[in-house]
Design a protein around this motif. Structure first.
Motif, PDB file in Angstrom:
ATOM      1  N   PRO A  84       0.634  -1.304   0.075  1.00 31.10           N
ATOM      2  CA  PRO A  84       0.034  -0.019  -0.009  1.00 31.10           C
ATOM      3  C   PRO A  84       0.749   1.265  -0.065  1.00 31.10           C
ATOM      4  N   ALA A  85       2.045   1.095   0.447  1.00 27.68           N
ATOM      5  CA  ALA A  85       2.978   2.448   0.718  1.00 27.68           C
ATOM      6  C   ALA A  85       3.755   2.575  -0.840  1.00 27.68           C
ATOM      7  N   ARG A  86       3.331   1.817  -1.566  1.00 32.95           N
ATOM      8  CA  ARG A  86       4.132   1.743  -2.872  1.00 32.95           C
ATOM      9  C   ARG A  86       3.128   1.652  -4.117  1.00 32.95           C
ATOM     10  N   LEU A  87       2.102   2.487  -4.122  1.00 29.24           N
ATOM     11  CA  LEU A  87       1.012   2.544  -5.178  1.00 29.24           C
ATOM     12  C   LEU A  87       1.306   3.676  -6.102  1.00 29.24           C
ATOM     13  N   TYR A  88       1.684   3.458  -7.220  1.00 35.12           N
ATOM     14  CA  TYR A  88       1.952   4.633  -8.273  1.00 35.12           C
ATOM     15  C   TYR A  88       0.786   4.671  -9.415  1.00 35.12           C
ATOM     16  N   ALA A  89       0.941   5.544 -10.121  1.00 34.13           N
ATOM     17  CA  ALA A  89       0.034   5.952 -11.477  1.00 34.13           C
ATOM     18  C   ALA A  89       0.904   6.542 -12.402  1.00 34.13           C
ATOM     19  N   ILE A  90       0.686   5.994 -13.744  1.00 33.36           N
ATOM     20  CA  ILE A  90       1.553   6.270 -14.884  1.00 33.36           C
ATOM     21  C   ILE A  90       0.650   6.804 -15.868  1.00 33.36           C
ATOM     22  N   GLY A  91       1.043   7.563 -16.767  1.00 33.31           N
ATOM     23  CA  GLY A  91       0.041   7.665 -17.929  1.00 33.31           C
ATOM     24  C   GLY A  91       0.761   8.181 -19.126  1.00 33.31           C
ATOM     25  N   TYR A  92       0.211   7.962 -20.321  1.00 27.60           N
ATOM     26  CA  TYR A  92       0.710   8.459 -21.674  1.00 27.60           C
ATOM     27  C   TYR A  92      -0.270   9.316 -22.188  1.00 27.60           C
ATOM     28  N   CYS A  93       0.416  10.545 -22.794  1.00 29.95           N
ATOM     29  CA  CYS A  93      -0.267  11.526 -23.582  1.00 29.95           C
ATOM     30  C   CYS A  93      -1.455  12.047 -22.644  1.00 29.95           C
ATOM     31  N   PHE A  94      -2.800  11.763 -22.955  1.00 33.51           N
ATOM     32  CA  PHE A  94      -3.911  12.178 -22.165  1.00 33.51           C
ATOM     33  C   PHE A  94      -3.685  11.386 -20.864  1.00 33.51           C
ATOM     34  N   GLY A  95      -3.442  10.278 -20.814  1.00 38.03           N
ATOM     35  CA  GLY A  95      -3.081   9.599 -19.277  1.00 38.03           C
ATOM     36  C   GLY A  95      -2.119  10.372 -18.504  1.00 38.03           C
ATOM     37  N   GLY A  96      -1.128  10.899 -19.047  1.00 36.03           N
ATOM     38  CA  GLY A  96      -0.163  11.975 -18.401  1.00 36.03           C
ATOM     39  C   GLY A  96      -0.638  12.990 -17.741  1.00 36.03           C
ATOM     40  N   GLY A  97      -1.835  13.439 -18.363  1.00 35.64           N
ATOM     41  CA  GLY A  97      -2.561  14.700 -17.563  1.00 35.64           C
ATOM     42  C   GLY A  97      -3.422  14.169 -16.485  1.00 35.64           C
ATOM     43  N   VAL A  98      -4.031  12.960 -16.823  1.00 33.00           N
ATOM     44  CA  VAL A  98      -4.858  12.495 -15.793  1.00 33.00           C
ATOM     45  C   VAL A  98      -4.115  12.143 -14.354  1.00 33.00           C
ATOM     46  N   VAL A  99      -2.948  11.571 -14.654  1.00 36.15           N
ATOM     47  CA  VAL A  99      -2.234  11.171 -13.578  1.00 36.15           C
ATOM     48  C   VAL A  99      -1.553  12.669 -12.484  1.00 36.15           C
ATOM     49  N   LEU A 100      -1.129  13.484 -13.476  1.00 41.10           N
ATOM     50  CA  LEU A 100      -0.712  14.795 -12.809  1.00 41.10           C
ATOM     51  C   LEU A 100      -1.951  15.394 -12.013  1.00 41.10           C
ATOM     52  N   HIS A 101      -3.118  15.312 -12.714  1.00 42.09           N
ATOM     53  CA  HIS A 101      -4.148  15.902 -12.181  1.00 42.09           C
ATOM     54  C   HIS A 101      -4.466  15.299 -10.497  1.00 42.09           C
ATOM     55  N   GLN A 102      -4.267  13.968 -10.555  1.00 48.11           N
ATOM     56  CA  GLN A 102      -4.248  13.202  -9.479  1.00 48.11           C
ATOM     57  C   GLN A 102      -3.227  13.618  -8.181  1.00 48.11           C
TER      58      GLN A 102
END
Length: 259
Positions: free
Chosen positions: A128-146
């Motif tokens: 649980p201490a190592r949960l990440y999110a990655i995104g490409y193009c549109f997805g990159g904007g999504v994870v940065l928003h989070q």
């Protein structure tokens, strides 16, 4: 409890095995959409988990392949359909329409992401201490928003994603470390947007790692980008060096021990 039970049934019924990688079709609760979970059958101890968000094309083979690559490295990976429709575009006009429809309802997108996060935290393979999110193009904007909204994640990584926002990060609110890989010759992420992003992250006190590749265009991690550029006359292109270098940076990013 019934909802958790339904998730378990969906995970079991949709499961296939490819070598040591277990691929499972999942359905998010409340009609939020679907995704694909990838687990490494050889993984015995909890490790990092990664939520993968697709390009504007939708949850296609490329996004799934990236999630599978993560599983092969020993990480649990969940590729989510952030559009919630199951549709995949092959023409930029359709991709733009899908993206704009999703972005018109940011709360629904947030609900999808949070449902994916909850599901990942229930996996025994995920620390649980190592949960990440990655995104490409549109997805990159999504994870940065989070990251900007303070979602509890160990880190987020954006590859050729949009860096601009109307809701900049605030000091002390960003919990995630941030990795950004961008192409210096990407007209969709111009230099002023990159410099503005760096200023934003610096002012907010964010732990930021930025990779900018000279002469590299948008979609540089996607081997199919050259065909898209030729077919639709778009300023995109694959770059093997930038792809490999950004992937290695991601591997180091995921391997870091959380503080």
């Amino acid at each position: 409890m019934k909802r958790l039970g339904l998730w378990f049934v969906l995970l079991v019924l949709g499961q296939t095995v490819q070598a040591d990688i277990i691929e499972t079709q999942i359905t998010l609760p409340d009609n939020l959409g679907t995704g694909v979970m990838y687990l490494n059958d050889k993984q015995k101890n909890p490790s990092a988990g990664v939520i993968v968000i697709h390009e504007w094309w939708g949850l296609n083979d490329y996004a799934r392949a990236r999630a599978r690559m993560l599983a092969k490295q020993g990480y649990a990976a969940l590729a989510i359909d952030m559009y919630g429709t199951g549709k995949v575009a092959t023409h930029p006009k359709d991709a733009k329409a899908f993206m704009e429809a999703a972005m018109a309802d940011p709360e629904k997108m947030n609900q999808r992401f949070q449902a994916a996060r909850t599901l990942m935290l229930k996996q025994q393979q995920v620390d649980p201490a190592r949960l990440y999110a990655i995104g490409y193009c549109f997805g990159g904007g999504v994870v940065l928003h989070q990251a900007r909204r303070g979602t509890d994640l160990a880190g987020v990584a954006s590859f050729h994603g949009s860096l601009g926002t109307e809701q900049p990060a605030k000091a002390g609110e960003v919990k995630a470390r941030v990795l950004v890989a961008t192409g210096q010759a990407d007209p969709m992420v111009p230099a002023e947007q990159v410099s503005g992003f760096v200023s934003e992250m610096t002012a907010a006190g964010v732990d930021l790692q930025l990779l900018s590749f000279p002469g590299v265009k948008h979609s540089f991690t996607n081997p199919g980008a050259d065909a898209v550029a030729e077919r639709f006359d778009m300023p995109v292109g694959y770059d093997a060096h930038a792809d490999q270098a950004s992937w290695e940076a991601l591997m180091n990013f995921l391997a870091a021990t959380p503080e």
